[in-house]
Design an enzyme around this catalytic site. Structure first.
Site, mmCIF file in Angstrom:
data_model
loop_
_atom_site.group_PDB
_atom_site.id
_atom_site.type_symbol
_atom_site.label_atom_id
_atom_site.label_comp_id
_atom_site.label_asym_id
_atom_site.label_seq_id
_atom_site.Cartn_x
_atom_site.Cartn_y
_atom_site.Cartn_z
ATOM 1 N N PHE A 149 59.901 54.178 27.643
ATOM 2 C CA PHE A 149 60.308 55.442 26.979
ATOM 3 C C PHE A 149 60.134 55.201 25.487
ATOM 4 O O PHE A 149 60.112 56.314 24.838
ATOM 5 C CB PHE A 149 61.684 55.780 27.447
ATOM 6 C CG PHE A 149 62.935 54.936 26.727
ATOM 7 C CD1 PHE A 149 63.075 55.414 25.303
ATOM 8 C CD2 PHE A 149 63.336 53.426 27.148
ATOM 9 C CE1 PHE A 149 64.254 54.426 24.562
ATOM 10 C CE2 PHE A 149 64.320 52.774 26.351
ATOM 11 C CZ PHE A 149 64.678 53.249 25.063
ATOM 12 N N LYS A 173 51.210 56.860 34.240
ATOM 13 C CA LYS A 173 52.313 57.109 34.845
ATOM 14 C C LYS A 173 53.650 56.682 33.461
ATOM 15 O O LYS A 173 54.033 55.610 33.509
ATOM 16 C CB LYS A 173 52.623 56.145 35.827
ATOM 17 C CG LYS A 173 53.841 56.767 36.987
ATOM 18 C CD LYS A 173 55.029 57.001 36.187
ATOM 19 C CE LYS A 173 55.939 55.394 36.197
ATOM 20 N NZ LYS A 173 57.277 56.012 35.315
ATOM 21 N N GLU A 176 60.124 58.468 32.717
ATOM 22 C CA GLU A 176 60.634 59.593 33.057
ATOM 23 C C GLU A 176 61.471 60.314 32.006
ATOM 24 O O GLU A 176 61.700 61.499 32.156
ATOM 25 C CB GLU A 176 61.739 59.625 34.319
ATOM 26 C CG GLU A 176 61.188 58.706 35.334
ATOM 27 C CD GLU A 176 61.258 57.208 35.275
ATOM 28 O OE1 GLU A 176 60.732 56.753 34.505
ATOM 29 O OE2 GLU A 176 61.844 56.726 36.209
ATOM 30 N N SER A 226 60.639 46.991 30.392
ATOM 31 C CA SER A 226 61.659 45.609 30.254
ATOM 32 C C SER A 226 60.968 44.532 31.186
ATOM 33 O O SER A 226 60.262 44.484 32.034
ATOM 34 C CB SER A 226 62.904 46.237 30.859
ATOM 35 O OG SER A 226 62.842 46.573 32.192
ATOM 36 N N CYS A 281 60.300 47.637 20.483
ATOM 37 C CA CYS A 281 60.030 46.288 21.363
ATOM 38 C C CYS A 281 59.751 45.067 19.957
ATOM 39 O O CYS A 281 59.877 43.888 20.205
ATOM 40 C CB CYS A 281 59.027 46.010 22.286
ATOM 41 S SG CYS A 281 57.347 46.383 21.534
ATOM 42 N N GLU A 383 68.384 41.417 25.394
ATOM 43 C CA GLU A 383 67.960 42.412 24.691
ATOM 44 C C GLU A 383 68.846 43.659 24.661
ATOM 45 O O GLU A 383 69.290 43.902 25.766
ATOM 46 C CB GLU A 383 66.500 42.974 25.218
ATOM 47 C CG GLU A 383 65.979 43.903 24.375
ATOM 48 C CD GLU A 383 64.541 44.389 25.222
ATOM 49 O OE1 GLU A 383 64.512 44.737 26.145
ATOM 50 O OE2 GLU A 383 63.528 44.594 24.359
HETATM 51 P P1 NAD Z 1 61.681 50.167 32.104
HETATM 52 O O1 NAD Z 1 61.321 48.830 32.465
HETATM 53 O O2 NAD Z 1 63.081 50.590 32.390
HETATM 54 O O3 NAD Z 1 60.641 51.192 32.536
HETATM 55 C C1 NAD Z 1 59.119 51.096 32.136
HETATM 56 C C2 NAD Z 1 58.538 51.785 33.320
HETATM 57 O O4 NAD Z 1 58.641 51.256 34.372
HETATM 58 C C3 NAD Z 1 58.637 53.181 33.296
HETATM 59 O O5 NAD Z 1 57.610 54.132 33.358
HETATM 60 C C4 NAD Z 1 59.531 53.380 34.545
HETATM 61 O O6 NAD Z 1 59.663 54.607 35.195
HETATM 62 C C5 NAD Z 1 59.177 52.293 35.493
HETATM 63 N N1 NAD Z 1 60.342 51.577 36.218
HETATM 64 C C6 NAD Z 1 61.497 51.398 35.860
HETATM 65 N N2 NAD Z 1 62.092 50.980 36.872
HETATM 66 C C7 NAD Z 1 61.141 50.464 37.804
HETATM 67 C C8 NAD Z 1 61.155 49.608 38.991
HETATM 68 N N3 NAD Z 1 62.262 49.216 39.587
HETATM 69 N N4 NAD Z 1 60.052 49.541 39.860
HETATM 70 C C9 NAD Z 1 58.847 49.928 39.231
HETATM 71 N N5 NAD Z 1 58.673 50.674 38.173
HETATM 72 C C10 NAD Z 1 59.982 50.853 37.213
HETATM 73 O O7 NAD Z 1 61.528 49.987 30.373
HETATM 74 P P2 NAD Z 1 62.161 51.400 29.459
HETATM 75 O O8 NAD Z 1 63.539 51.137 29.368
HETATM 76 O O9 NAD Z 1 61.477 52.428 29.566
HETATM 77 O O10 NAD Z 1 61.566 50.475 28.002
HETATM 78 C C11 NAD Z 1 62.300 49.819 27.123
HETATM 79 C C12 NAD Z 1 61.634 48.263 27.456
HETATM 80 O O11 NAD Z 1 60.329 48.277 27.137
HETATM 81 C C13 NAD Z 1 62.412 47.395 26.378
HETATM 82 O O12 NAD Z 1 62.702 46.052 27.224
HETATM 83 C C14 NAD Z 1 61.307 47.096 25.482
HETATM 84 O O13 NAD Z 1 61.284 45.620 24.727
HETATM 85 C C15 NAD Z 1 60.018 46.990 26.257
HETATM 86 N N6 NAD Z 1 58.798 47.171 25.480
HETATM 87 C C16 NAD Z 1 58.287 46.150 25.645
HETATM 88 C C17 NAD Z 1 56.746 46.178 24.650
HETATM 89 C C18 NAD Z 1 55.974 45.192 24.598
HETATM 90 O O14 NAD Z 1 54.990 45.381 24.102
HETATM 91 N N7 NAD Z 1 56.566 43.885 24.759
HETATM 92 C C19 NAD Z 1 56.487 47.547 24.009
HETATM 93 C C20 NAD Z 1 57.336 48.577 24.062
HETATM 94 C C21 NAD Z 1 58.621 48.533 24.988
#
Ligand code: NAD
Length: 500
Positions: A149, A173, A176, A226, A281, A383
């Site tokens: 997000f 994808k 949401e 994450s 991040c 985090e």
């Molecule tokens: P998230 O892991 O909740 O979601 C990321 C994606 O995974 C979304 O598209 C979501 O729909 C999907 N997803 C969620 N749960 C899932 C599951 N159980 N099975 C399969 N897919 C699933 O992350 P978020 O809250 O949207 O984003 C924030 C996180 O992203 C933070 O931890 C941040 O550090 C990380 N981030 C990392 C980087 C990097 O390059 N290292 C860059 C940006 C963000």
């Protein structure tokens, strides 16, 4: 209320599954639209659309693919104001920050305009009698990206411009929570001349992700999100034989040496700790002043600055910091602030009671500052992903080097100092993937690759830059002979250059 859709094969496609997810205006807390979540059949239909587009797109010359990227870049620039507003409303980051994040994505588009140069193979003439050897890089076919997000424009643009310029068809994808900008990117790519199916935007949740991973036609999965989900996606996609890169969470430290320019340090920490409400991040969430005097001065200078932060609706040009992305995330971050107090850290600035006047239902939290955080506390280990900065006091350089090096995450780190020796020793020894020297957020330019170490990134290749090109292509090596009267007869020993 607005009904959102998927963007598949050049058209808006309504959801079929009957499952929806709410999308909010983060500043008002009001639900503004409903997002369809794809079922298995919808994911398969999307993959079929991409597959249909593959042969023509892979056969399109690299220069013509790059021309689409040039036009896409122009459209991003032309529509920057509208695009920033969309990001700002759904995500909550202030509009200037949203524009900056789109610009960082646009830089990857610019890099992708030059990708033909990087698709050149290698050639060795006459490696053996009459034999030439060469390698070429070919696209994989249908590839998919799953994005978080916090950067609804930039992170998708780390992926699809590179993949598409390399000749692949891409399924995005997105999160949401803020899907409107990714849908707009699909429209703009079509307007730029990408044929239908080259970029599909599929909305969904775990079911869509699992289906993309399991379907054999999808050849590679790029994930950013994450750490628990990155780990899951990495293992699951590898199990299904996919090429996979999966970036995860972070806990970025900023080391403040006693000789650092304190004004520069405080400005850097304000931007890197509280910009985008800490939902980056590469946000700095841990400040490590070296020595008690450095720490005392740092905390004394930070406190009034954090208390004076201008927090308000994301579209207000006066706001320096907007709301968090959702009520759920706000509750999680507040929970960490409560936890820090329970764990015995000193809450020097408490933003929990902040309310934005006229925006009482928005997902706002004031800036928070903890002092005397120790490395056994959960608020240090985990985090938080909000406007919460922890100060961990280090007695010396060795301890300041140890902290980020031994942390579970290893995305970014920075050192502020005037001492070249200290900076050089730190950059050489620290166990973190991206390092800043007097630069708080060391995000590499698009022509380098982005990626952390340890549990901040799973897989061998990073995002964009040379790694991106390698990730979205595979090498074919051709050994070729055009016989010129050579007749050696059948050979039963392993051929060597001398034998041919
Ligand atoms: P998230 O892991 O909740 O979601 C990321 C994606 O995974 C979304 O598209 C979501 O729909 C999907 N997803 C969620 N749960 C899932 C599951 N159980 N099975 C399969 N897919 C699933 O992350 P978020 O809250 O949207 O984003 C924030 C996180 O992203 C933070 O931890 C941040 O550090 C990380 N981030 C990392 C980087 C990097 O390059 N290292 C860059 C940006 C963000």
């Amino acid at each position: 209320m607005q009904q959102l859709h998927h963007f598949i094969h050049g058209s808006e496609v309504a959801g079929q599954s009957g499952r929806f997810s709410p999308v909010y205006n983060a500043s008002t807390g009001e639900q503004i639209s409903e997002l369809p979540l794809a079922g298995v059949d919808e994911v398969r239909a999307c993959i079929a659309s991409s597959q249909k587009a593959v042969p023509e797109w892979a056969a399109t010359s690299p220069s013509n693919r790059a021309r689409v990227m040039f036009r896409f870049k122009e459209l991003l620039e032309k529509n920057m104001d509208e695009l920033s507003e969309i990001v700002s409303i759904e995500h909550g980051k202030v509009k200037s920050d949203a524009a900056g994040s789109i610009t960082r994505g646009l830089e990857v588009v610019e890099f992708s305009c030059g990708i033909p140069q990087m698709l050149k193979g290698e050639y060795s003439g006459n490696v053996a009698g009459g034999i030439d050897l060469y390698s070429i890089r070919q696209p994989l076919g249908v590839v998919a990206g799953i994005t978080p997000f916090n950067f609804p424009a930039m992170v998708p643009m780390w992926m699809f411009p590179v993949a598409i310029a390399c000749g692949n068809c891409f399924i995005l994808k997105p999160s949401e929570k803020d899907p409107s900008l990714p849908l707009r990117l699909g429209e703009l790519m079509l307007e730029a001349g990408a044929p239908p199916g080259v970029l599909n935007v599929l909305n969904g949740d775990k079911l869509a992700v699992d289906t993309l991973i399991e379907e054999p036609e999808v050849k590679a999965i790029s994930f950013v999100g994450s750490t628990p989900i990155a780990n899951y996606v990495y293992e699951r996609a590898a199990h299904f034989g996919k090429r996979v890169q999966a970036m995860g969470g972070a806990k970025n430290h900023m080391i403040v040496m006693p000789d650092a320019d304190m004004e520069l340090v405080v400005d850097a920490l304000m931007g890197a700790g509280y910009g985008s409400a800490g939902e980056r991040c590469m946000a700095v969430s841990v400040a490590v002043p070296v020595g008690q005097d450095t720490a005392d001065e740092l905390v004394a200078r930070l406190k009034p600055r954090i208390e004076a932060l201008k927090i308000g609706p994301s579209l207000d040009p006066e706001s320096e910091m907007g709301p968090l992305v959702s009520a759920e995330h706000l509750a999680k971050v507040r929970g960490y602030v409560d936890l820090g107090v329970e764990e015995g850290a000193d809450l020097v600035v408490d933003g929990r009671d902040f309310h934005a006047q006229g925006y009482e239902d928005g997902f706002f939290l004031g800036g928070c500052l903890f002092d005397n955080v120790t490395d056994d506390m959960r608020i240090y280990k985990e985090e938080i992903f909000g406007p919460v900065l922890s100060v961990v006091r280090a007695p010396d350089f060795d301890e300041a080097l140890r902290l980020p090096s031994e942390h579970e995450f290893g995305n970014g780190v920075a050192i502020f100092t005037r001492d070249g020796d200290a900076a050089r020793a730190f950059t050489d020894q620290v166990e973190v993937g991206m390092v800043g020297v007097n630069v708080p957020i060391p995000v590499p330019m698009a022509f380098y690759s982005f990626g952390g170490w340890k549990r901040s990134a799973f897989g061998d290749s990073n995002q964009h830059g040379p790694d991106g090109v390698h990730f979205y292509t595979r090498t074919k090596t051709v050994t070729s002979r055009w016989p010129t009267g050579i007749r050696a007869g059948a050979e039963f020993a392993m051929p060597t250059p001398g034998s041919s």
